[in-house]
Design a protein around this motif. Structure first.
Motif, short mmCIF file in Angstrom:
data_model
loop_
_atom_site.label_atom_id
_atom_site.label_comp_id
_atom_site.label_asym_id
_atom_site.label_seq_id
_atom_site.Cartn_x
_atom_site.Cartn_y
_atom_site.Cartn_z
N VAL A 239 0.86 -1.18 0.00
CA VAL A 239 0.00 0.00 0.00
C VAL A 239 0.90 1.23 0.00
O VAL A 239 1.78 1.38 0.85
N TRP A 240 0.69 2.11 -0.98
CA TRP A 240 1.50 3.32 -1.11
C TRP A 240 0.61 4.54 -0.96
O TRP A 240 -0.54 4.53 -1.37
N GLY A 241 1.15 5.62 -0.42
CA GLY A 241 0.37 6.84 -0.27
C GLY A 241 1.22 8.08 -0.42
O GLY A 241 2.46 8.02 -0.34
N ASN A 242 0.58 9.22 -0.61
CA ASN A 242 1.32 10.48 -0.79
C ASN A 242 1.31 11.32 0.48
O ASN A 242 1.32 12.54 0.43
N TYR A 243 1.29 10.66 1.63
CA TYR A 243 1.18 11.37 2.89
C TYR A 243 2.50 11.45 3.65
O TYR A 243 3.39 10.62 3.48
N GLU A 244 2.60 12.46 4.46
CA GLU A 244 3.74 12.67 5.36
C GLU A 244 3.18 12.87 6.76
O GLU A 244 2.26 13.68 6.97
N ILE A 245 3.71 12.11 7.73
CA ILE A 245 3.20 12.20 9.10
C ILE A 245 4.34 12.61 10.02
O ILE A 245 5.36 11.93 10.10
N SER A 246 4.16 13.70 10.71
CA SER A 246 5.20 14.18 11.61
C SER A 246 5.25 13.34 12.87
O SER A 246 4.28 12.64 13.22
N ASP A 247 6.36 13.42 13.60
CA ASP A 247 6.50 12.70 14.86
C ASP A 247 5.43 13.15 15.84
O ASP A 247 4.87 12.33 16.59
N GLU A 248 5.15 14.44 15.85
CA GLU A 248 4.16 14.99 16.81
C GLU A 248 2.77 14.40 16.55
O GLU A 248 2.05 14.04 17.49
N VAL A 249 2.40 14.32 15.29
CA VAL A 249 1.08 13.76 14.95
C VAL A 249 1.03 12.27 15.26
O VAL A 249 0.02 11.75 15.76
N MET A 250 2.14 11.57 14.98
CA MET A 250 2.17 10.13 15.29
C MET A 250 1.99 9.88 16.79
O MET A 250 1.35 8.90 17.18
N GLU A 251 2.50 10.77 17.61
CA GLU A 251 2.40 10.59 19.05
C GLU A 251 0.95 10.70 19.55
O GLU A 251 0.61 10.18 20.60
N THR A 252 0.10 11.32 18.76
CA THR A 252 -1.30 11.44 19.16
C THR A 252 -2.02 10.10 19.08
O THR A 252 -3.11 9.94 19.65
#
Length: 254
Positions: A239-252
């Motif tokens: 599965v491929w996507g065009n998204y970027e997830i920051s460390d701060e958002v991942m921590e949520t």
């Protein structure tokens, strides 16, 4: 997991993937069998098979399992799997490409469509999002093989086009290096890199987004549920996507 995102995103998923190791082995076996059936059963003479075997080794798949998957193709008793690509939009219009190996297109299409519909997205027509990606070869190494300068120098010498390094912060998070090459040069560059960096964790064809979308805290949970649901399907390979997830958002996500 194959979206364009930070290493911690991958690590978030790793725990769940470890619990589903047998399912992962099944997918790896399927790719090995298909690769062996389409070409020579010798990895040295079959680039796709070599990549599949390397991917299996990177996941600590037992040698006996790998050989059984190759033998299955050689003996002619393997199922007839078809390569299928699906394209669609996840929550907030995030572009998603799903690659599958299936022996039943109707079943796979229904499952993929349902996954999108139940998780804030919708399945599109062929070509709906792939125009926003570039088809490239991807060679992956753990951060432990060396720092950014060492990997960059090796990649340039081998003929790579781009390198993305995300250095970790310790043994539990060693980071990673993604080395991008043209499709035609994938296996040649991989062989050259083996001489300086050792065997790669992954050598495969990939979809690299031309532009990425930052995912916010309100979207990340639904997006990860969609990707999880897709990857849980036995027929889905990547599965491929065009998204970027920051460390701060991942921590949520907790």
């Amino acid at each position: 997991m194959a979206g364009h995102s930070k290493f911690k995103n991958i690590m978030h998923r790793k725990g769940a993937q470890d619990k589903k190791r047998s399912a992962q082995f099944s997918k790896l076996s399927r790719e090995i069998t298909v690769a062996a059936k389409m070409g020579m059963p010798d990895p040295d003479m079959n680039p796709r098979l070599r990549a599949a075997v390397n991917a299996a080794k990177a996941q600590s798949m037992p040698k006996d399992n790998i050989q059984r998957a190759i033998d299955k193709a050689s003996k002619g008793d393997a199922e007839n799997y078809e390569e299928v690509r699906y394209e669609g939009y996840g929550p907030s219009g995030i572009a998603i490409i799903v690659e599958a190996l299936t022996d039943n297109r109707n079943r796979t299409a229904t499952n993929v469509r349902t996954a999108f519909a139940k998780n804030g997205g919708n399945l599109g027509a062929s070509g709906a999002v792939s125009h926003g990606f570039e088809r490239l070869g991807l060679i992956e190494y753990p951060g432990s093989v060396g720092d950014e300068d060492k990997v960059l120098e090796a990649a340039i010498e081998a003929g790579a086009e781009d390198v993305q390094s995300d250095m970790g912060d310790g043994d539990e998070n060693p980071g990673s290096h993604q080395i991008w090459v043209s499709v035609d040069a994938l296996h040649e560059v991989a062989r050259e890199l083996e001489k300086t960096l050792g065997e790669a964790e992954g050598v495969k064809l990939a979809w690299k987004p031309n532009l990425t979308v930052d995912v916010d805290a309100d979207t990340v949970s639904t997006l990860m549920k969609l990707v999880d649901t897709l990857e849980d399907d036995d027929d889905v390979q990547t599965v491929w996507g065009n998204y970027e997830i920051s460390d701060e958002v991942m921590e949520t996500l907790g």
